[in-house]
Design an enzyme around this catalytic site. Structure first.
Site, PDB file in Angstrom:
ATOM      1  N   HIS A 242       0.807  -1.228   0.000  1.00  0.00           N
ATOM      2  CA  HIS A 242       0.000   0.000   0.000  1.00  0.00           C
ATOM      3  C   HIS A 242       0.845   1.287   0.000  1.00  0.00           C
ATOM      4  CE1 HIS A 242      -3.547  -2.425   0.880  1.00  0.00           C
ATOM      5  NE2 HIS A 242      -2.977  -2.918   1.956  1.00  0.00           N
TER       6      HIS A 242
HETATM    7  O1  RIB Z   1      -5.297   0.196   4.306  1.00  0.00           O
HETATM    8  C1  RIB Z   1      -3.899   0.257   4.235  1.00  0.00           C
HETATM    9  C2  RIB Z   1      -3.364   1.344   5.090  1.00  0.00           C
HETATM   10  O2  RIB Z   1      -3.693   1.089   6.453  1.00  0.00           O
HETATM   11  C3  RIB Z   1      -1.833   1.453   5.062  1.00  0.00           C
HETATM   12  O3  RIB Z   1      -1.459   2.804   5.194  1.00  0.00           O
HETATM   13  C4  RIB Z   1      -1.398   0.663   6.264  1.00  0.00           C
HETATM   14  O4  RIB Z   1      -0.173   1.175   6.831  1.00  0.00           O
HETATM   15  C5  RIB Z   1      -2.524   0.912   7.217  1.00  0.00           C
HETATM   16  O5  RIB Z   1      -2.248   2.121   7.874  1.00  0.00           O
END
Ligand code: RIB
Ligand code: CA
Length: 311
Positions: A242
């Site tokens: 992500h």
């Molecule tokens: O949904 C993914 C996000 O949520 C990313 O930023 C991960 O680090 C969590 O914070």
């Protein structure tokens, strides 16, 4: 031309990989500072973890500022089950030689944005958007210094990952997210629709690890922790990467495709709190200030990460 960047994050395993990348890409990114926020784990741990990552890269020239300890309105909700007790998976946590600045993250954001040239700053946010929303709330004049927000958060076609309809970063502080999506500056939004296309398969993770530098090995160890979590699906698919997506985009924008839209965030409904209503249809009364990432070149993302970590 290097973008002037402030990176706001909640390390966090994937934030940790993103921060390793941002700190390593010193020829591509002018990183003015890192601000940390409560999110995946507590504000105290996210600040400590950012300092741990900074020492792995050796970029002690980049200041780190600890920020808000809870969301604007809702109760805090952490995601420790995805990031381990330390917040950095099973990465060894060595004693720090350099610590966070004594200045609060919001104070740093306000003074930096107020003094910035108009539309000169890129604000990357890969956690709950509490710090930046608080800075804009305290001093609305900050907005003039912002060129763009580059955020990891939200979901449209993919559905949610913390509830059926919400992605974690938005769900953790929906009121802050609504402020950012509607603050005015362009928002480059890397939601689950794009980040779920960027999977750290075992082959990609092995290639990264084989680079053999301490930074590459740390990144691979963080990713391997995510890959081993049953909640992230079968190991052979690889966990979604992500938070590195916004950083990769800063360095090589053509690796992602976007659709113009505007976005509103559900801030009231207990059922759909944190849902991002991503509207691609133009409206006379709403500017399409958001660019929603819909396609990612995953091979290109990992090639870039490997190239930056080779150096
Ligand atoms: O949904 C993914 C996000 O949520 C990313 O930023 C991960 O680090 C969590 O914070
Ligand atoms: Ca994060």
């Amino acid at each position: 031309m290097k973008r002037k960047v402030i990176f706001d994050c909640d390390p966090g395993v994937d934030d940790g990989v993103a921060l390793l990348l941002a700190l390593s890409a010193k020829h591509e990114i002018d990183l003015l500072g890192v601000t940390t926020v409560a999110g995946n784990v507590s504000a105290e741990l996210t600040a400590r973890n950012a300092c741990v990552i900074r020492e792995i890269v050796g970029r002690l020239d980049v200041p780190i500022f600890s920020g808000c300890t809870k969301p604007l309105v809702r109760d805090p909700i952490e995601a420790g089950h995805f990031h381990g007790e330390s917040g950095l998976g099973d990465l060894p946590i060595r004693a720090l030689t350099h610590h966070v600045s004594s200045e609060h993250a919001v104070d740093f954001l306000v003074r930096t944005l107020i003094d910035a040239a108009p539309e000169s700053m890129s604000l990357v946010i890969t956690g709950p958007m509490t710090n930046v929303a608080t800075a804009l709330q305290r001093e609305p004049r900050c907005v003039k210094g912002i060129k763009e927000f580059v955020i990891m958060g939200g979901a449209r076609s993919e559905g949610g990952n913390i509830t059926a309809s919400a992605e974690y970063n938005i769900y953790a502080d929906p009121h802050a997210a609504q402020k950012i999506f509607n603050a005015g500056p362009r928002v480059w939004a890397f939601g689950l629709d794009a980040t779920h296309q960027v999977r750290a398969t075992p082959a990609r993770t092995a290639t990264l690890s084989a680079i053999g530098t301490p930074i590459a090995r740390a990144a691979a160890q963080l990713i391997e922790f995510s890959n081993a979590l049953p909640a992230n699906g079968p190991r052979e698919y690889g966990s979604p990467l992500h938070d590195p997506c916004p950083i990769v985009w800063l360095i090589q924008t053509e690796l992602f495709e976007f659709i113009p839209c505007h976005v509103d965030v559900e801030t009231e409904s207990p059922l759909t709190l944190g849902h991002t209503a991503v509207e691609f249809r133009p409206r006379a009364d709403r500017e399409q200030n958001v660019r929603w990432a819909v396609r990612a070149n995953a091979d290109g993302v990992f090639s870039l990460i490997n190239r930056v970590f080779q150096i």
